[in-house]
Design an enzyme around this catalytic site. Structure first.
Site, PDB file in Angstrom:
ATOM      1  CE  LYS A 116      -4.178  -1.755   2.301  1.00 49.49           C
ATOM      2  NZ  LYS A 116      -3.843  -3.158   2.497  1.00 49.49           N
ATOM      3  CD  GLU A 200      -4.928   5.943   4.047  1.00 41.68           C
ATOM      4  OE1 GLU A 200      -6.101   5.598   3.909  1.00 41.68           O
ATOM      5  OE2 GLU A 200      -4.071   5.816   3.140  1.00 41.68           O
ATOM      6  NE  ARG A 292      -6.740  -9.574  -3.103  1.00 39.72           N
ATOM      7  CZ  ARG A 292      -7.918  -9.120  -2.707  1.00 39.72           C
ATOM      8  NH1 ARG A 292      -9.008  -9.435  -3.382  1.00 39.72           N
ATOM      9  NH2 ARG A 292      -8.031  -8.329  -1.652  1.00 39.72           N
TER      10      ARG A 292
END
Length: 665
Positions: A116, A200, A292
């Site tokens: 990420k 974040e 995916r």
């Protein structure tokens, strides 16, 4: 196209891939752990090989064992499904190095996107909006604490190599940052093998909207429109749908272009999902890229008419994406919604469940209803993997129609054995925030009581229906037994409470959430006088057939669905279901205060943290132990204030359900 393919996964996704391969004439090879020896994907595949013990680290995370099976079985390709090794770049490289095609993006692409942190930095460099935060490799707790202060609260801690809601925490002040950081890192380590996190800024009341992207080896990258996944509980998606009721055509264009631009910058090949946080003002921020197939991919398939697994296989085999996808934006047809049926107990904090599926009734597939499941009646939901029972997907020409299709489909679901979330889902699809399309990602956590707690007074009509159904079932069983005897007309072969000289009285005892309810009934053959809680109801014309009970209650005709399995009974009025258990009409009922001198393991699992020690004084709600089960952390807290007299578990211990872990003086 390939002649043979190995599925490096389990459950419903393995079954899903096998069915597509069967349609395409591709031979399938499955792998399985000790816990999955009798699983459906093992039975469906053309061949299946054991690869290790029940825990993922002993089996489905063993890339070397999976590749060795592929070699032995002559597989030309490996499909990773989702979860486990599906986003592991080292595994993708090893597959290709073995001369086997990996059905997914390359290892180098995954390394750019699988983290990420790395993906966020890359997106920022390519002009995709990102949320302010920290994505660095330095994971010193003191540095992370300083970065948290810089970013500001509330903020989110996220596992850098995670997904599926695992390893995520919202922190609203500096005082609780260290505790949440440690918990998040532990969960990330257990679920993904790495404890790196990123920080974040937390966007209040956001929407979660993702775009399905596809790239081929001929330079084409497209998107297949959005899916909205804003109905979430603890970051786990609960309801997914497409098209999003929030996204305007203009916003769809901008977000789609951003998704495609991100994929193009990476030379992306195969299926992927670009996920965005979307503010109430329509501003969107890159969240992550899942390299995916997503669990919720069926909703995209239903509105596009595409088989995304087939597209994956064709792209992996070197074929170009169809011209219909290359020539312009895909226009969705109708509306699709997906719900996930889980073995879990919403009334107990959605505690994951396990055990044998004694009864599993799902709506029959049709043009409007699709079922994706990896289990059938009689299978076992184990403690080692995600407790999903099935995905329920519906389609209709518009959103109101799809919502009604989902309500009708849920009404046909009947699960006995481990507890399930079906009643929770039924309340969800009728709630105004879902009906109006206004739900945000935190709504369920803020208002969970509205979906879980129900006024017990609303159970009274269902209790009466359950009693009538019980009376009718007893009479039907008695008639059947009498037909087997020498004298079918004998009064001893009847279940109507027959007495010489006066009408019979029958007691119906039912349990609801542990509370015993007794009803007194007079009559037989569908006509009863029932007394309960001081009230009397006259029942007439009662008939029970094919799971439907119709009867007149004080002259008013009503119809209910009755789902019966052994000692268990569920009554459904068309909007909600109420569960009961049959109890003996005459039984000793002990009255005792709840036991609060011990803490028990709520389910089998592994102890990952012990906060308690002998002699320590604690207050009610204090954290005592942390256990990991079904890839989730559970915190066990003190049931009352007191002094701890014994701690009977240590970190690393595997404990069974109901094991005594802590005792109080």
């Amino acid at each position: 196209m390939f002649e043979s393919l190995l599925i490096a996964n389990r459950g419903e996704i393995a079954c899903r891939v096998i069915r597509t391969c069967r349609r395409l004439g591709i031979r399938t090879i499955a792998v399985y752990s000790e816990a999955d020896a009798d699983a459906q994907h093992v039975r469906l595949a053309d061949a299946a090989y054991p690869i290790g013990g029940p825990r993922p680290a002993e089996s489905y995370l063993r890339g070397d064992a999976i590749i060795e099976v592929a070699r032995r079985a002559g597989a030309q390709a490996i499909h990773p499904g989702y979860g486990f090794l599906s986003e592991n770049a080292d595994f993708a490289d090893a597959v290709e190095a073995a001369g086997i095609r990996f059905v997914g993006p390359s290892g180098p692409s995954m390394r750019k996107m699988g983290s990420k942190a790395g993906a966020k930095e890359l997106m920022s460099a390519h002009g995709v909006p990102v949320v302010p935060g920290y994505t660095g490799e330095d994971q010193d707790p003191a540095l992370l604490a300083r970065e948290a202060e810089r970013i500001g609260f509330p903020l989110m801690i996220k596992a850098a190599y995670g997904g599926g809601g695992k390893g995520m925490r919202i922190v609203r002040d500096a005082a609780t940052f260290a505790e949440n950081l440690a918990s998040c890192q532990r969960e990330a380590k257990n679920a993904f093998g790495r404890d790196r996190v990123l920080l974040e800024r937390y966007v209040e009341r956001p929407r979660h909207i993702e775009f399905q992207v596809f790239g081929d080896t001929h330079g084409t990258v497209v998107h297949l429109n959005e899916r909205e996944c804003s109905a979430q509980r603890r970051y786990q998606k609960v309801l997914e749908e497409t098209p999003s009721p929030f996204v305007s055509p203009e916003l769809r264009t901008r977000m789609g272009e951003a998704a495609v631009a991100a994929a193009r910058a990476l030379d992306y090949v195969n299926a992927g999902t670009v996920e965005f946080i979307v503010g109430q003002d329509g501003g969107f921020y890159f969240m992550e890229i899942n390299t995916r197939l997503q669990v919720e991919h069926p909703v995209t398939e239903l509105v596009t008419g595409l088989d995304l697994v087939e597209l994956q296989l064709r792209v992996a085999a070197g074929e170009a994406l169809p011209a219909a996808l290359r020539d312009g934006p895909v226009v969705p047809n109708g509306h699709a919604i997906e719900l996930r049926l889980y073995a879990e107990d919403p009334a107990q904090g959605f505690l994951p469940g396990s055990g044998t599926l004694e009864r599993l009734r799902l709506p029959p597939p049709s043009p409007h209803v699709r079922i994706d499941s990896g289990v059938v009646e009689g299978d076992t939901v184990t403690i080692f993997y995600d407790p999903m029972i099935a995905k329920l997907i519906v389609w209709d020409t518009d959103r109101p129609g799809a919502l009604q299709r989902m309500r009708d489909a849920l009404a046909e679901v009947d699960i006995a054995g481990p507890k399930s979330n079906v009643a929770f889902l039924e309340r969800l699809v009728r709630h105004p925030v879902v009906v109006d399309g206004t739900i945000d990602t935190g709504y369920l956590d803020r208002h969970l009581d509205a979906f879980v707690d129900v006024d017990p007074a609303t159970d009274a009509p269902a209790l009466l229906v359950a009693a009538v159904a019980t009376l009718l079932e007893e009479e039907q069983q008695a008639v059947a037994r009498g037909a087997e005897g020498t004298d079918p007309h004998s009064p001893w072969s009847r279940a109507d409470g027959w007495r010489l000289g006066h009408p019979g009285k029958r007691i119906v005892a039912l349990l609801r959430d542990g509370h015993r309810h007794e009803l007194v009934a007079h009559g037989a053959g569908g006509r009863y006088r029932i007394e309960a809680a001081g009230a009397v109801v006259e029942v007439a014309g009662a008939r029970l057939a094919d799971g439907l009970l119709s009867a007149r209650y004080d002259g008013v005709m009503r119809r209910h669905r009755v789902l019966s399995a052994g000692r268990r009974l569920a009554v459904h009025d068309g909007e909600r279901r109420v569960h009961f258990d049959h109890a003996p009409a005459f039984a000793y009922a002990a009255s005792a205060a709840a036991v609060t001198d011990r803490v028990l393991a709520p389910m089998p699992g592994r102890i990952v943290g012990v906060r308690a020690s002998v002699g320590t004084k604690v207050e009610e709600g204090d954290e005592l132990l942390v256990m990991e089960a079904m890839k989730m952390e559970l915190t066990l807290r003190a049931p009352r204030a007191g002094t701890i007299s014994a701690v009977q578990a240590a970190a690393g211990d595997f404990v069974e359900a109901d094991a005594v872990l802590v005792r109080f003086e």
